[in-house]
Enzyme design. Structure first.
Site, PDB file in Angstrom:
ATOM      1  N   HIS A   1      -9.539   1.064   4.790  1.00  0.00           N
ATOM      2  CA  HIS A   1      -8.271   1.258   5.498  1.00  0.00           C
ATOM      3  C   HIS A   1      -8.510   2.219   6.667  1.00  0.00           C
ATOM      4  CE1 HIS A   1      -4.219   2.649   6.378  1.00  0.00           C
ATOM      5  NE2 HIS A   1      -3.811   1.521   5.824  1.00  0.00           N
TER       6      HIS A   1
ATOM      7  N   ASN B 207       0.863  -1.177   0.000  1.00  0.00           N
ATOM      8  CA  ASN B 207       0.000   0.000   0.000  1.00  0.00           C
ATOM      9  C   ASN B 207       0.901   1.228   0.000  1.00  0.00           C
ATOM     10  OD1 ASN B 207      -1.797   2.047   0.520  1.00  0.00           O
ATOM     11  ND2 ASN B 207      -2.356   1.360   2.583  1.00  0.00           N
ATOM     12  N   TRP B 208       1.036   1.829  -1.152  1.00  0.00           N
ATOM     13  CA  TRP B 208       1.967   2.962  -1.273  1.00  0.00           C
ATOM     14  C   TRP B 208       1.412   4.229  -0.666  1.00  0.00           C
ATOM     15  CZ3 TRP B 208       4.179   2.684  -7.003  1.00  0.00           C
ATOM     16  CH2 TRP B 208       4.804   1.441  -7.188  1.00  0.00           C
ATOM     17  N   LYS B 209       0.135   4.262  -0.356  1.00  0.00           N
ATOM     18  CA  LYS B 209      -0.529   5.462   0.154  1.00  0.00           C
ATOM     19  C   LYS B 209      -0.261   6.644  -0.790  1.00  0.00           C
ATOM     20  CE  LYS B 209      -0.264   3.358   4.650  1.00  0.00           C
ATOM     21  NZ  LYS B 209      -0.212   3.489   6.093  1.00  0.00           N
TER      22      LYS B 209
ATOM     23  N   GLY C  83       2.840  -1.077   4.255  1.00  0.00           N
ATOM     24  CA  GLY C  83       2.897   0.337   3.895  1.00  0.00           C
ATOM     25  C   GLY C  83       4.328   0.775   3.647  1.00  0.00           C
ATOM     26  N   GLY C  84       4.953   1.347   4.663  1.00  0.00           N
ATOM     27  CA  GLY C  84       6.288   1.934   4.531  1.00  0.00           C
ATOM     28  C   GLY C  84       7.308   1.028   3.846  1.00  0.00           C
TER      29      GLY C  84
ATOM     30  N   SER D  22       3.353  -1.934  10.320  1.00  0.00           N
ATOM     31  CA  SER D  22       4.801  -1.998  10.596  1.00  0.00           C
ATOM     32  C   SER D  22       5.437  -3.341  10.238  1.00  0.00           C
ATOM     33  CB  SER D  22       5.091  -1.620  12.054  1.00  0.00           C
ATOM     34  OG  SER D  22       4.715  -0.277  12.293  1.00  0.00           O
TER      35      SER D  22
ATOM     36  N   GLU E 154      -6.970   4.694   7.674  1.00  0.00           N
ATOM     37  CA  GLU E 154      -6.834   6.115   7.331  1.00  0.00           C
ATOM     38  C   GLU E 154      -8.097   6.622   6.646  1.00  0.00           C
ATOM     39  OE1 GLU E 154      -3.079   5.654   5.318  1.00  0.00           O
ATOM     40  OE2 GLU E 154      -2.213   5.094   7.248  1.00  0.00           O
TER      41      GLU E 154
HETATM   42  P1  PGA Z   1       2.791   0.392   7.570  1.00  0.00           P
HETATM   43  O1  PGA Z   1       1.338   0.610   6.943  1.00  0.00           O
HETATM   44  O2  PGA Z   1       3.337  -0.881   7.014  1.00  0.00           O
HETATM   45  O3  PGA Z   1       3.581   1.599   7.119  1.00  0.00           O
HETATM   46  O4  PGA Z   1       2.630   0.343   9.055  1.00  0.00           O
HETATM   47  C1  PGA Z   1       0.481  -0.490   6.730  1.00  0.00           C
HETATM   48  C2  PGA Z   1      -0.823  -0.039   6.149  1.00  0.00           C
HETATM   49  O5  PGA Z   1      -1.309   1.050   6.511  1.00  0.00           O
HETATM   50  O6  PGA Z   1      -1.410  -0.735   5.315  1.00  0.00           O
END
Ligand code: PGA
Length: 252
Positions: free
Chosen positions: A95, A9-11, A234-235, A213, A97
């Site tokens: 998600h 998930n590149w956001k 994500g990250g 994470s 967010e």
């Molecule tokens: P993260 O994000 O790996 O940066 O914690 C995961 C996500 O929001 O899907």
């Protein structure tokens, strides 16, 4: 058994050129067949370009959200059909967010899940508790409520086409990963709910990803848990090396 599924998930990250380079590097290493399912979910604006960059590889294309209507006067929104048109196979829905910043409710997520399925997309439907909810021992109640609300009205067949992602809000982007035991407990609980609500076939076949994470170092132990079928990253999905290492961790 359930095929593992690693999605990035590149956001709201990368430039167009950075995204193409990242996707190409991932596609080059994954190649044209993989023992796990892999997807990248770039910003919608780059979906077409990223689709080109992964063409011919086993990497699938996913979006990060969509609207529940097929077309019409919904300024700024993107329909599931448009995502299909651009070659998307997956769409992340609900998600945290989206739920927290954009105030999406279970009902909103439910409409989107149904619309995505109707368009032929695989929804990656996210649930997860906040730190306060965990500390108040409400984790099970919260994630069960989100799952029931967001999957309301789906037939067992439709649920089978859906992927669930358990993403504790306190673990997202914080570097504080859930322990394998904490994650496994919730995954097993969600699977139990799927068995009660639907069928044992649904419960045993549906994939439940963990997210929050996940990185190259902690992926193997998380993915080694019996009810953890992949990761929503994500990250660590923004660097080809770390994302590829997480994909490799599915084999260990
Ligand atoms: P993260 O994000 O790996 O940066 O914690 C995961 C996500 O929001 O899907």
């Amino acid at each position: 058994m359930r095929k593992k599924f690693i999605a990035g998930n590149w956001k709201m990250n990368t430039s167009r050129a950075e995204g193409i380079a990242l996707a190409a590097a991932i596609a080059a290493k994954v190649g044209s067949s993989a023992s796990v399912d892999v997807a990248v979910c770039p910003p919608s604006l780059y979906l077409e370009a990223i689709g080109q960059a992964i063409k011919g590889s086993a990497v699938g294309l996913g979006a990060q959200s969509c609207y529940h209507e097929a077309k019409g006067a919904f300024t700024g929104e993107i329909s599931p059909q448009m995502l299909v048109d651009l070659g998307c196979k997956y769409v992340i829905l609900g998600h945290s967010e989206r739920r927290q910043i954009f105030r999406e409710t279970n009902q909103d997520v439910n409409r989107k899940v149904l619309a995505a399925l109707a368009a032929g997309l695989v929804p990656i439907m996210c649930v997860g508790e906040t730190l306060a909810e965990r500390q108040a021992n409400q984790t099970s109640q919260v994630v069960r409520g989100q799952m029931e609300g967001s999957l309301a009205g789906l037939s067992p067949d439709q649920v089978l086409k859906t992927v669930i992602a358990y993403e504790p809000v306190w673990a997202i982007g914080t570097g504080v990963v859930a322990t394998p035991e904490q994650a496994e407990e919730v995954h097993a609980d969600l699977r139990k709910l799927l068995e009660t609500r639907y069928t044992s076939e649904v419960a045993s076949k549906i994939r439940i990803q963990y997210g929050g994470s996940v990185n190259a170092e902690n992926a193997a132990t998380l993915l080694g848990q019996p009810n953890i079928d992949g990761a929503l990253v994500g990250g660590a999905s923004l660097k080809a090396d770390s994302f590829l290492a997480i994909i490799s961790a599915t084999a260990s």
